[in-house]
Design a protein around this motif. Structure first.
Motif, short mmCIF file in Angstrom:
data_model
loop_
_atom_site.label_atom_id
_atom_site.label_comp_id
_atom_site.label_asym_id
_atom_site.label_seq_id
_atom_site.Cartn_x
_atom_site.Cartn_y
_atom_site.Cartn_z
N LEU A 108 0.87 -1.31 0.03
CA LEU A 108 0.07 -0.52 0.00
C LEU A 108 1.24 1.22 0.05
O LEU A 108 0.41 2.12 -0.31
N GLY A 112 1.38 4.50 -2.76
CA GLY A 112 0.58 5.18 -2.53
C GLY A 112 2.03 6.54 -3.09
O GLY A 112 1.56 7.38 -3.62
N LEU A 173 -0.98 7.22 2.56
CA LEU A 173 -0.54 5.98 2.03
C LEU A 173 1.28 5.62 2.31
O LEU A 173 1.84 5.18 2.92
N TRP A 178 -3.50 5.52 8.58
CA TRP A 178 -4.53 5.85 8.44
C TRP A 178 -5.13 6.41 9.06
O TRP A 178 -6.24 6.83 8.38
N VAL A 181 -5.07 9.26 6.18
CA VAL A 181 -6.37 8.20 4.72
C VAL A 181 -7.52 9.06 5.99
O VAL A 181 -8.70 9.47 4.49
#
Length: 225
Positions: A108, A112, A173, A178, A181
């Motif tokens: 992930l 990003g 990311l 998180w 995000v």
């Protein structure tokens, strides 16, 4: 102008580094180092391209966030952006490193980094299509400001904001946060608010913009909004 570009880029990276690593409480944060390196390389790349192809736009991009002729509401908006941006960086430093709230798979983080790359390349295409893409909302009468309707502007009215959304997703990311995000929808709402106010000003003050807005229906994403 290249020297000014490099100096401002380094100062910006240093400021972000202080906030990120200060909040993290450690320099052992590969995601943050990758982010700063990627932003430095891509920022200078886009800036050098502008210096060759549109130095007047580069001068605008290197200008202050508060300028003469800028709408009063946009001055307030840009001041708020600085505060929110700094708070967001601090939150991601706390989340990804100091407090360890988030755990993100390296794949992930790679996505990003790719999202940031794609967004920066796409933003260069926006600059190619619109020589008046200043960081502040104002009518650039001294530069013969006119409506841009080619390239990405033929599909959406604010392609830079559209690609900025991809950047805003990619950044947390890559940093492995998180909580970063989760903040993105709020940041997108801020961009949307600015886009609406910007359009009101352009329709009132820039010849041909109202007709352009009627012809190109969507602001950020075709068939969505």
């Amino acid at each position: 102008m290249i020297a000014r570009l490099i100096v401002q880029t380094l100062l910006g990276l240093a400021g972000m580094g202080v906030l990120l690593f200060g909040a993290a409480g450690t320099l052992a944060w590969p995601g943050a180092w990758c982010y700063l390196l990627e932003m430095g390389v891509l920022g200078v790349w886009v800036g050098v391209w502008l210096a060759r192809h549109d130095p007047a736009l580069l001068a605008e991009r290197l200008g202050s966030f508060v300028q003469r002729g800028q709408s009063a509401w946009d001055k307030f908006f840009m001041a708020s952006v600085v505060v929110v941006w700094c708070a967001w960086l601090i939150l991601m430093g706390l989340d990804a490193r100091r407090l360890g709230w988030s755990s993100m798979h390296p794949s992930l983080q790679g996505i990003g980094a790719l999202a940031i790359l794609v967004s920066m390349v796409a933003i260069r295409s926006v600059f190619r299509a619109n020589s008046y893409a200043a960081p502040v909302v104002k009518i650039q009468s001294e530069r013969g400001h006119k409506v841009s309707d080619s390239g990405p502007y033929a599909y959406v009215r604010h392609p830079m904001y559209a690609w900025a959304i991809l950047f805003l997703v990619g950044m947390p990311l890559l940093l492995g946060s998180w909580w970063g995000v989760f903040c993105v929808p709020l940041l997108v709402v801020g961009l949307a608010y600015r886009a609406v106010l910007e359009e009101r000003m352009l329709c009132a003050q820039l010849e041909g913009y109202a007709e352009y807005a009627a012809r190109v229906r969507y602001r950020f994403v075709p068939y969505v909004w």
